[in-house]
Design an enzyme around this catalytic site. Structure first.
Site, PDB file in Angstrom:
ATOM      1  N   ARG A 136      -0.913  -7.908  13.694  1.00  0.00           N
ATOM      2  CA  ARG A 136      -1.526  -6.953  12.753  1.00  0.00           C
ATOM      3  C   ARG A 136      -2.209  -7.688  11.601  1.00  0.00           C
ATOM      4  NH1 ARG A 136       3.706  -4.466  11.775  1.00  0.00           N
ATOM      5  NH2 ARG A 136       2.875  -3.316  10.013  1.00  0.00           N
ATOM      6  N   LYS A 189       0.839  -1.217   0.000  1.00  0.00           N
ATOM      7  CA  LYS A 189       0.000   0.000   0.000  1.00  0.00           C
ATOM      8  C   LYS A 189       0.869   1.260   0.000  1.00  0.00           C
ATOM      9  CE  LYS A 189      -2.065  -1.177   3.821  1.00  0.00           C
ATOM     10  NZ  LYS A 189      -1.375  -2.471   4.065  1.00  0.00           N
ATOM     11  N   ARG A 231      10.857  -0.582  11.256  1.00  0.00           N
ATOM     12  CA  ARG A 231       9.775  -0.074  12.098  1.00  0.00           C
ATOM     13  C   ARG A 231       9.665  -0.879  13.383  1.00  0.00           C
ATOM     14  NH1 ARG A 231       4.472   0.519   8.416  1.00  0.00           N
ATOM     15  NH2 ARG A 231       3.572  -0.431  10.262  1.00  0.00           N
ATOM     16  N   ARG A 238      10.857  -5.539   5.716  1.00  0.00           N
ATOM     17  CA  ARG A 238      10.789  -4.129   5.310  1.00  0.00           C
ATOM     18  C   ARG A 238      11.855  -3.295   6.042  1.00  0.00           C
ATOM     19  NH1 ARG A 238       4.985  -1.853   5.358  1.00  0.00           N
ATOM     20  NH2 ARG A 238       4.912  -2.963   7.335  1.00  0.00           N
ATOM     21  N   ARG A 266     -10.075   1.130   8.188  1.00  0.00           N
ATOM     22  CA  ARG A 266      -9.707  -0.224   8.596  1.00  0.00           C
ATOM     23  C   ARG A 266     -10.813  -0.886   9.390  1.00  0.00           C
ATOM     24  NH1 ARG A 266      -3.607   0.705   8.673  1.00  0.00           N
ATOM     25  NH2 ARG A 266      -2.621  -0.995   9.760  1.00  0.00           N
TER      26      ARG A 266
HETATM   27  P1  ADP Z   1       2.131  -1.936   3.197  1.00  0.00           P
HETATM   28  O1  ADP Z   1       2.118  -0.427   3.194  1.00  0.00           O
HETATM   29  O2  ADP Z   1       0.952  -2.531   2.470  1.00  0.00           O
HETATM   30  O3  ADP Z   1       2.302  -2.534   4.558  1.00  0.00           O
HETATM   31  P2  ADP Z   1       4.721  -1.608   1.875  1.00  0.00           P
HETATM   32  O4  ADP Z   1       4.446  -0.751   0.684  1.00  0.00           O
HETATM   33  O5  ADP Z   1       5.414  -0.972   3.033  1.00  0.00           O
HETATM   34  O6  ADP Z   1       3.386  -2.388   2.339  1.00  0.00           O
HETATM   35  O7  ADP Z   1       5.578  -2.848   1.369  1.00  0.00           O
HETATM   36  C1  ADP Z   1       5.991  -3.866   2.287  1.00  0.00           C
HETATM   37  C2  ADP Z   1       7.369  -4.378   1.903  1.00  0.00           C
HETATM   38  O8  ADP Z   1       7.295  -5.135   0.703  1.00  0.00           O
HETATM   39  C3  ADP Z   1       8.412  -3.303   1.669  1.00  0.00           C
HETATM   40  O9  ADP Z   1       9.636  -3.788   2.150  1.00  0.00           O
HETATM   41  C4  ADP Z   1       8.413  -3.117   0.144  1.00  0.00           C
HETATM   42  O10 ADP Z   1       9.690  -2.709  -0.310  1.00  0.00           O
HETATM   43  C5  ADP Z   1       8.080  -4.537  -0.328  1.00  0.00           C
HETATM   44  N1  ADP Z   1       7.244  -4.566  -1.539  1.00  0.00           N
HETATM   45  C6  ADP Z   1       6.190  -3.777  -1.830  1.00  0.00           C
HETATM   46  N2  ADP Z   1       5.634  -4.132  -3.002  1.00  0.00           N
HETATM   47  C7  ADP Z   1       6.340  -5.216  -3.444  1.00  0.00           C
HETATM   48  C8  ADP Z   1       6.256  -6.060  -4.603  1.00  0.00           C
HETATM   49  N3  ADP Z   1       5.303  -5.876  -5.527  1.00  0.00           N
HETATM   50  N4  ADP Z   1       7.159  -7.064  -4.714  1.00  0.00           N
HETATM   51  C9  ADP Z   1       8.105  -7.267  -3.764  1.00  0.00           C
HETATM   52  N5  ADP Z   1       8.250  -6.501  -2.674  1.00  0.00           N
HETATM   53  C10 ADP Z   1       7.377  -5.492  -2.496  1.00  0.00           C
HETATM   54  P1  AMP Z   2       0.405   0.873   9.171  1.00  0.00           P
HETATM   55  O1  AMP Z   2       1.549   1.812   8.998  1.00  0.00           O
HETATM   56  O2  AMP Z   2      -0.727   1.142   8.246  1.00  0.00           O
HETATM   57  O3  AMP Z   2       0.848  -0.577   9.154  1.00  0.00           O
HETATM   58  O4  AMP Z   2      -0.176   1.146  10.637  1.00  0.00           O
HETATM   59  C1  AMP Z   2       0.626   0.971  11.776  1.00  0.00           C
HETATM   60  C2  AMP Z   2      -0.247   0.967  13.020  1.00  0.00           C
HETATM   61  O5  AMP Z   2      -0.908   2.235  13.184  1.00  0.00           O
HETATM   62  C3  AMP Z   2      -1.369  -0.064  13.064  1.00  0.00           C
HETATM   63  O6  AMP Z   2      -0.916  -1.348  13.462  1.00  0.00           O
HETATM   64  C4  AMP Z   2      -2.331   0.579  14.062  1.00  0.00           C
HETATM   65  O7  AMP Z   2      -1.871   0.424  15.394  1.00  0.00           O
HETATM   66  C5  AMP Z   2      -2.228   2.059  13.707  1.00  0.00           C
HETATM   67  N1  AMP Z   2      -3.179   2.421  12.629  1.00  0.00           N
HETATM   68  C6  AMP Z   2      -2.872   2.831  11.370  1.00  0.00           C
HETATM   69  N2  AMP Z   2      -3.972   3.082  10.668  1.00  0.00           N
HETATM   70  C7  AMP Z   2      -5.021   2.821  11.494  1.00  0.00           C
HETATM   71  C8  AMP Z   2      -6.441   2.870  11.341  1.00  0.00           C
HETATM   72  N3  AMP Z   2      -7.008   3.237  10.179  1.00  0.00           N
HETATM   73  N4  AMP Z   2      -7.207   2.542  12.407  1.00  0.00           N
HETATM   74  C9  AMP Z   2      -6.663   2.168  13.571  1.00  0.00           C
HETATM   75  N5  AMP Z   2      -5.345   2.074  13.784  1.00  0.00           N
HETATM   76  C10 AMP Z   2      -4.523   2.403  12.760  1.00  0.00           C
END
Ligand code: ADP
Ligand code: AMP
Length: 222
Positions: free
Chosen positions: A177, A15, A166, A129, A90
């Site tokens: 999560r 995302k 993170r 990540r 969410r």
């Molecule tokens: P989200 O926001 O959905 O949690 P991220 O965009 O942070 O996901 O991506 C999660 C991890 O996967 C990151 O380390 C990113 O570099 C990697 N990633 C994202 N898209 C792809 C893909 N299409 N193929 C391989 N790795 C990916």
């Molecule tokens: P994310 O970066 O989207 O993985 O979010 C990290 C953390 O932030 C989550 O595990 C929740 O604790 C909090 N969080 C992010 N977005 C939301 C949401 N829409 N509603 C509730 N908690 C959230």
């Protein structure tokens, strides 16, 4: 009429990665509730400390607080023509609040892209990540690693500084999560399916292929 796009998907689905690309392409901001909550880390208030504790456990912040920070963020000038919503809504309560918020402005959600990825890959994507210090670049030690690794430490391609992880990307919080996603967030697909706004995207493709699929979906809904 603004372009409000929701990116839904399990942790690690891509995302954030895709929100950044869409934001550049369409000139509208990425609004990530996770980033907004992480930014509260610098505040030393009881509420900010509670938010950090909830995040570390991988639980959700209350709908009330989450809806409030989104409302404030969407009120800013750069979000008048739209936004890429990453990690919000969410829960049912958040989805309904968002609809109401946009309705008040004479706007609505244009498209909900569900980035589909199975649980096993989601765990590896989230655990692997890593970020540059300025958070501008995201890597994955399994799927898209940086060029350099010195004495076991991964380094940013651009600055050669060590990458950071993170606080909630460690195994227990990642698994929690992902469970929360399947229990609370995934049911939202019915809500958006009923509105005819849902598009499924296979997130287990290259970053470029996912991006192309998303842009195609946006163009078809414009
Ligand atoms: P989200 O926001 O959905 O949690 P991220 O965009 O942070 O996901 O991506 C999660 C991890 O996967 C990151 O380390 C990113 O570099 C990697 N990633 C994202 N898209 C792809 C893909 N299409 N193929 C391989 N790795 C990916
Ligand atoms: P994310 O970066 O989207 O993985 O979010 C990290 C953390 O932030 C989550 O595990 C929740 O604790 C909090 N969080 C992010 N977005 C939301 C949401 N829409 N509603 C509730 N908690 C959230």
């Amino acid at each position: 009429m603004g372009i409000f796009i929701i990116l839904m998907g399990v942790q690690g689905a891509g995302k954030g990665t895709q929100a950044r690309l869409l934001s550049e392409k369409y000139g509208i901001p990425q609004v990530s509730t996770g980033d907004l909550f992480r930014a509260m880390k610098t505040q030393d208030t009881p509420l900010a400390r509670e938010v950090q504790e909830i995040m570390k456990r991988g639980e959700l912040i209350s709908d009330e607080l989450t809806n409030r920070i989104v409302r404030e963020r969407l009120a800013q000038d750069d979000a008048q023509a739209g936004a890429i919503l990453d990690g919000y809504p969410r829960s049912q309560g958040q989805a309904q609040a968002l609809d109401a918020m946009l309705r008040e402005r004479g706007q609505q959600v244009k498209l909900v892209a569900l980035l589909e990825l199975d649980r096993h890959l989601a765990i590896m994507r989230a655990e692997g990540r890593r970020f540059s210090l300025d958070k501008e670049r995201t890597y994955n030690i399994y799927f898209n690693p940086p060029q350099y690794r010195v004495a076991g430490v991964w380094l940013d391609d651009k600055t050669k500084e060590p990458l950071i992880q993170r606080e909630d990307d460690y195994r227990d919080a990642v698994v929690r999560r992902i469970d929360v996603y399947f229990e609370t967030t995934r049911p939202l697909i019915d809500f958006y399916q009923a509105q005819g706004k849902l598009v499924h995207v296979n997130a287990n493709q290259s970053i470029e292929a996912v991006s192309e699929a998303l842009i195609q979906a946006v163009e078809q809904h414009r």
